[in-house]
Design a protein around this motif. Sequence first.
Motif, PDB file in Angstrom:
ATOM      1  N   TYR A 118     -14.661   0.067  -0.624  1.00 51.03           N
ATOM      2  CA  TYR A 118     -13.586  -0.851  -1.033  1.00 51.03           C
ATOM      3  C   TYR A 118     -13.481  -2.023  -0.068  1.00 51.03           C
ATOM      4  N   THR A 126      -3.195   3.857  -2.571  1.00 44.40           N
ATOM      5  CA  THR A 126      -3.258   2.918  -3.688  1.00 44.40           C
ATOM      6  C   THR A 126      -2.659   1.621  -3.175  1.00 44.40           C
ATOM      7  N   ALA A 134      -2.163  -2.712  -3.900  1.00 38.53           N
ATOM      8  CA  ALA A 134      -2.170  -3.764  -4.916  1.00 38.53           C
ATOM      9  C   ALA A 134      -1.600  -5.035  -4.323  1.00 38.53           C
ATOM     10  N   VAL A 140      -9.398   4.720  -1.044  1.00 41.03           N
ATOM     11  CA  VAL A 140      -8.565   3.569  -1.377  1.00 41.03           C
ATOM     12  C   VAL A 140      -8.816   3.221  -2.842  1.00 41.03           C
ATOM     13  N   ASN A 141      -7.789   3.320  -3.661  1.00 41.65           N
ATOM     14  CA  ASN A 141      -7.872   3.034  -5.103  1.00 41.65           C
ATOM     15  C   ASN A 141      -9.030   3.783  -5.780  1.00 41.65           C
ATOM     16  N   GLY A 142      -9.208   5.049  -5.418  1.00 45.46           N
ATOM     17  CA  GLY A 142     -10.232   5.878  -6.042  1.00 45.46           C
ATOM     18  C   GLY A 142     -11.624   5.723  -5.459  1.00 45.46           C
ATOM     19  N   ALA A 187       0.842  -1.199   0.000  1.00 47.10           N
ATOM     20  CA  ALA A 187       0.000   0.000   0.000  1.00 47.10           C
ATOM     21  C   ALA A 187       0.873   1.243   0.000  1.00 47.10           C
ATOM     22  N   ARG A 188       0.561   2.167  -0.911  1.00 45.16           N
ATOM     23  CA  ARG A 188       1.223   3.475  -0.926  1.00 45.16           C
ATOM     24  C   ARG A 188       0.240   4.475  -0.332  1.00 45.16           C
ATOM     25  N   GLN A 203      -4.500  -6.573   2.196  1.00 46.57           N
ATOM     26  CA  GLN A 203      -4.501  -5.169   1.784  1.00 46.57           C
ATOM     27  C   GLN A 203      -4.883  -4.266   2.940  1.00 46.57           C
TER      28      GLN A 203
END
Length: 158
Positions: A66, A94, A96, A58-60, A45-46, A103
């Motif tokens: 999410y 973000t 992945a 989280v991721n948009g 995770a960034r 996550q």
Amino acid sequence: MAETINSLEDLGTAAPVANAAPTYTQKLDDQGRAYATGKRKDAVARVWIKPGNGKVTVNGKDYVAYFARPVLQMILQQPIVAADRVDQYDVVVTVAGGGLSGQAGAVRHGISQALTHFEPELRSVLKKGGFLTRDSRVVERKKYGRAKARRSFQFSKR
């Protein structure tokens, strides 16, 4: 002012140097955000943190959309609640790799690291809660001659 020591006799009269705890400084980018990377299992995770009203993306997507399970949402909020900084920072993530549980752990680790970059005095609180330690447990690899990582093939006498 530091004393200069010219001989071994001066060493006995010199003032002892105290072992001070390391001082941590604030680490921000040019936009005033603190950045950190969190990891758990195969997930990375960034995380970027900036002052705001508590919005976590989280991721948009909103983190509630999410991470649908309440347990994962709670894991995500743990460092913010422990540091008593609810609704003070906007968090952009973000993430992945891995599954949702990994996550969520990676995001928690990243948020904790970023909080210490933004406010170094929070380090002791987060360290005591165990949020700064990377959970290094990963899936053990499968070995040759085995059905799984440790399970053997079924023995057949005949």
